[in-house]
Structures are given as structure tokens and as C-alpha cells.
Design an enzyme around this catalytic site. Structure first.
Site, PDB file in Angstrom:
ATOM      1  N   SER A 247       0.813  -1.216   0.000  1.00 21.54           N
ATOM      2  CA  SER A 247       0.000   0.000   0.000  1.00 21.54           C
ATOM      3  C   SER A 247       0.851   1.272   0.000  1.00 21.54           C
ATOM      4  CB  SER A 247      -0.933  -0.004   1.212  1.00 21.54           C
ATOM      5  OG  SER A 247      -0.190  -0.150   2.411  1.00 21.54           O
ATOM      6  N   ASP A 489      -2.762   6.328  11.757  1.00 21.70           N
ATOM      7  CA  ASP A 489      -1.941   5.833  10.657  1.00 21.70           C
ATOM      8  C   ASP A 489      -0.637   6.617  10.652  1.00 21.70           C
ATOM      9  OD1 ASP A 489      -0.722   5.042   8.341  1.00 21.70           O
ATOM     10  OD2 ASP A 489      -2.460   5.365   7.037  1.00 21.70           O
ATOM     11  N   HIS A 492       1.515   5.307   6.393  1.00 20.41           N
ATOM     12  CA  HIS A 492       1.237   5.925   5.104  1.00 20.41           C
ATOM     13  C   HIS A 492       1.457   7.435   5.195  1.00 20.41           C
ATOM     14  CE1 HIS A 492      -1.038   2.096   5.039  1.00 20.41           C
ATOM     15  NE2 HIS A 492      -0.613   2.066   3.784  1.00 20.41           N
TER      16      HIS A 492
END
Length: 519
Positions: A247, A489, A492
Site C-alpha cells: 500500500s 496511521d 502511510h
């Protein structure tokens, strides 16, 4: 009276009976003119009567007269030259520019003392309307020529500038640098790209600070060129650029799609091949840039090798990771023109880090295997596949390194936090050690036949503790929802943000590779 008559008679006698040794300037001048008249006649010597032609006679009288009245003589000579100039101009009209040059030379010869003055020189050039007109034509032609020269010079300077840029990039460690503020960034307006996953669109999710997308990566040894979307699309015309990995590579892929799409005027000519607008549920996506016949794709393959499963003794299925087999999508992207691989984060998850009954080679499942050794085996499989299946004559291969995370007080699934971070790390002592798996990867590169461009972004991302979505991974309507207790998060990156710099480095790498291929 008698004396006066004697003087006249003596003068006439000398005039017609000159001595060859005479040193008198008066008589020398008289006979010099006479001699030149003879020479001009060529081999046919003139008769005695021709010596007294009107022109010769006027010359002699003028010479005698000038001896006594020099000022009046100069005026007479200038008048004669002016008459001759007009006659020459009349005879030479059909010769165009030659007449002006001839006149200029005559004027120069007649007025040497005047030409020393700049103003006098200007007056000579503009002596007539025709001269002024010719000068205008010359100026126009010169301007046109200079324009061509300037265009050529600009082209030459542009080529030289590009060569200097390429050389500087070739001799520069693009990954050794610092983040600097640049108010001309980001490369696309925050909130303007609808293709960004909601989890990464920190601006629309209410993040109040903006410094995280105003930072530019600055290598210490060179200047990283700003990514020009139109130029990059030209480089990719008719080609496939593919991202393969986890990702974090999708993070980079979405960033590039937004940058390139932002440079297109007709947005309807940029679309996902299957018409999809969300990019988290499928194994692959392809954006088409119609005007450039270009595809920018993403294949989800978090380990690069194949995720599989085996049947246990009680008949249930158990997940495994095939260390000796490439992922199932490999056949679909092996012919791409540019391939950007990555893997790393999924190797830190519970199953991979513990390595119990998970790693598989052939039909054998290891009861326990060190994660770093498993990583080495998997990347060896990847390297052998690239050497065997990817043509170095067609494809450029890159590997993007490990992207740093910044969890405080736990990991991604155990309460780790990174909220309230608005500035990068500035003290290098707080950076983390180089990941051992990336050292393993570098050894794999050295054993490969294929050249792999290693995008070693680990250190540059380690500075950016401020760049993660943290609690702004979805749209929050209340302060309670933005509580640090909620899942954060810190792996990312917000978009616009850090992955844009990865793509600027990719752009610089492509500039160098394209230049090498042309040479």
C-alpha cells in the site's frame, strides 16, 4: 612694368620647359598631374594637343591657383568630388548597395578629419533618403538575424543547461539531503485530486496545519528538478509505468496520478481503465492518459512473492508465503517499460516477524524461520525472476526502499501515535538505524545481472514524522472523533506530501536514463 612682364614670360618658359630635377612643389604638382594624364591613356600616347584637354588644363590652373590661394583650392576640390559622386551615383543606380559603399568610401577619403567625429560619421551614413532607407533594411535584417542567433543560442544554452543538469544528477546522491520549505509546493492543490484515498486526504479530513505539504526534498550535492507533469508524460508516451508492491507503493502511485492528471487540460481523457474511483479493494488498477497513449498502473503484491495456503492435518486451510514463487500478477507486468517495486512493511506483521508455520518452499512449510532469512530467500526469488523475465533492452527496473514509520507508544495495531507532529525531525541523532532487510536487499542487487535503480528513501522519510495521516485518516465531525485514543496511521503519508518527492526523484532518474539511452 617691365619686371612684371619678365616674370610672366619666365613662368611660361618654365611651365613648358620643365626640368626633371625640379624640386619646386609648384612645378612638381603641375607635371605630376600631366604625367598621370598620360598614364591613364594607356599605350596610346596622347598628342601634344591632348595634354591641353579641358580637364588637364583645369587641373594645372587649379594647382597653380592653389599654391597662392590654398583655402579656395580645398573648396574647389570638394565641389569637384561632390560632382563626381553624383555622377557615379547616377551611373550606378542599378548596382544597388554597391553605390552606397562607393559613396561612403569617397566621402571617407574626402573628409578623413571629419570622420573622427562620431556625429560626422552618422551624417555621412544618413546623407540621403536612400541611405536612411537602406540603413533601416539593414537594421531589420540584423534584428532578424540576431533573433535567429538568439533562438539558436537559447536552444544551445537549453541543451547545455540540460547536459549540466544530467551530469549533476548522475554525480549526486539524490537521497542524501534535507527537507526545506518551498511555498511554491505542493505540485497540486490540496483537496483538488479526487483520486486520493479518503484515508490519505488529510486536507479534506480536517488536518489544520499545512506545513507538511510545503516541504521540498533538497539533495546536498545537486538541485532536484521540479516534476513537470507534461514533460514526464512525453517521456512516457506510448509506454507503461507500473508500480508493484504494498500500500506504500499505492501511496506513491496515487501521488503520481494526481501530479500527471493535474497537467492535463482535458480531464475526460484521463481515466481508470475499468471506471473505478476507489483503489483499495482490487489487486490492480490502470490509469489511461489517452493523449499520450500511456498507462500508469498499480499491482498489489505486498511481498512480491506469492501468498498461498496449504491444508493442515485436520483439513483446514492455513496461509503461507511461497518464498520460491513470484506473485500471480508477475506475468501481467513483466513487459512494462518502467517497473517500480517495493516491499517491506508486511514483513513486520505478526505472522512474518514470528515466522512460525508460515514460510513455504516447494511443498515444505518451515515450522520456524527467521524473518530476515525469509526475506533474503524471497528477494533472491524476485532477483532471479527479474534477470530471467524482464528484458533490460526494453524495461527500466527500480526498487523503492523502506518507508519509515513514526509510531510512539506502540505499533500500528497496538495504540501507536503520531498526532500533533507538525515539524520534521531536525536532529539526526533521533533517526532510526538503517533497516537490516534493506542491507539484505542491497546484497541481492549486487548478485543480479539486471541493473536496478535503488530508490533509497529510508533516511529521507525518517525525518518526516509530521507527514502521516495520524488521526486524519478519515473525515471527523467532532473533537471526540479526533481523540488520540482512536486508531492512527503513522505508516502511510498524507497527499499532497512525502510521496510527491519520491516521484520527483523518479522523474530525475528517468531524465538520466533517457539521456543515457539517447547517447
Amino acid at each position: 612694368m617691365g619686371l612684371f612682364l619678365f616674370f610672366i614670360a619666365f613662368t611660361i618658359f618654365l611651365a613648358f620647359s620643365p626640368s626633371s630635377n625640379s624640386s619646386s612643389p609648384l612645378f612638381s604638382n603641375i607635371f605630376a598631374l600631366s604625367t598621370s594624364g598620360h598614364a591613364a591613356a594607356g599605350s596610346n600616347s596622347p598628342s601634344s594637343s591632348s595634354v591641353f584637354s579641358d580637364e588637364s588644363y583645369r587641373s594645372r590652373v587649379s594647382s597653380i591657383f592653389s599654391f597662392f590661394f590654398p583655402n579656395s583650392s580645398n573648396q574647389t576640390q570638394n565641389h569637384q568630388l561632390s560632382d563626381k559622386s553624383e555622377q557615379n551615383q547616377t551611373r550606378g543606380e542599378s548596382f544597388g548597395g554597391k553605390v552606397e559603399v562607393s559613396n561612403a568610401n569617397q566621402s571617407s577619403a574626402a573628409n578623413r578629419t571629419d570622420i573622427q567625429s562620431p556625429n560626422s560619421a552618422k551624417n555621412v551614413t544618413l546623407a540621403s533618403g536612400k541611405g536612411a532607407s537602406d540603413k533601416a533594411l539593414v537594421q531589420n535584417f540584423t534584428s532578424s538575424l540576431m533573433g535567429k542567433q538568439n533562438t539558436s543560442a537559447n536552444s544551445s544554452n537549453g541543451k547545455q543547461g540540460m547536459d549540466e543538469l544530467i551530469n549533476s544528477l548522475m554525480n549526486c546522491d539524490l537521497f542524501d539531503g534535507n527537507w526545506v520549505r518551498d511555498d511554491s509546493y505542493p505540485l497540486y492543490k490540496p483537496g483538488s485530486c479526487s483520486l486520493i484515498d479518503e484515508q490519505l486526504n488529510c486536507f479534506l479530513n480536517g488536518r489544520p496545519d499545512y506545513g507538511y505539504h510545503k516541504l521540498k526534498w533538497k539533495p546536498k550535492g545537486c538541485a532536484l528538478p521540479r516534476l513537470n507533469g507534461s514533460h514526464m508524460l512525453e517521456m512516457l508516451r506510448g509506454k507503461r509505468l507500473v508500480f508493484v508492491g504494498d500500500s506504500l507503493n499505492r501511496n506513491m502511485w496515487e501521488s503520481l496520478i494526481c501530479i500527471l492528471k493535474n497537467s492535463i487540460k482535458d480531464q475526460e481523457k484521463v481515466y481508470e481503465e475499468s471506471g473505478r474511483h476507489y483503489f483499495r479493494t482490487e489487486a490492480s488498477y490502470a490509469f489511461i492518459f489517452e493523449d499520450y497513449e500511456c498507462r500508469v498502473e498499480f499491482f498489489m503484491s505486498p511481498f512480491l512473492v506469492q501468498q498461498s495456503e496449504v491444508s493442515s492435518e485436520n483439513g483446514t486451510k492455513k496461509e503461507t508465503l511461497r518464498l520460491d514463487t513470484m506473485g500471480m500478477s508477475a506475468e501481467k507486468y513483466k513487459t512494462a517499460d518502467v517497473i517500480v517495486f517495493n516491499t517491506g512493511h508486511w514483513w513486520t506483521h505478526e505472522k512474518t516477524s514470528k515466522g512460525k508455520d508460515y514460510y513455504q518452499e516447494g511443498s515444505h512449510v518451515y515450522s520456524e524461520l527467521d524473518a530476515n532469512e525469509a526475506f533474503r530467500k524471497a528477494l533472491t526469488t524476485w532477483g532471479r525472476w527479474v534477470d530471467a523475465q524482464v528484458s533490460p533492452m526494453k524495461s527500466l527496473v527500480f526498487f523503492r526502499g523502506y518507508s519509515a514509520s513514526h509510531f510512539r507508544g506502540g505499533q500500528w495495531n497496538s495504540g501507536g501515535q503520531c498526532d500533533h507532529e507538525t515539524e520534521p525531525i531536525k536532529n539526526e541523532t533521533y533517526l532510526t538505524p538503517y533497516p537490516p532487510k534493506m542491507a539484505v536487499l542491497e546484497k541481492i542487487f549486487k548478485g543480479m545481472k539486471t541493473h536496478v535503480g535503488y530508490m533509497n528513501i529510508t533516511r529521507m522519510t525518517d525525518y518526516r514524522k509530521d507527514g502521516h495521516p495520524s488521526i486524519y485518516r478519515k473525515h471527523h465531525t467532532s473533537e471526540e472523533e479526533r481523540s488520540p485514543l482512536s486508531y492512527q496511521d503513522c505508516s502511510h503519508w498524507c497527499l499532497p506530501g512525502v510521496p510527491d518527492a519520491w516521484n520527483e526523484i523518479l522523474y530525475a532518474e528517468l531524465l538520466v536514463k533517457l539521456n543515457k539511452s539517447r547517447q
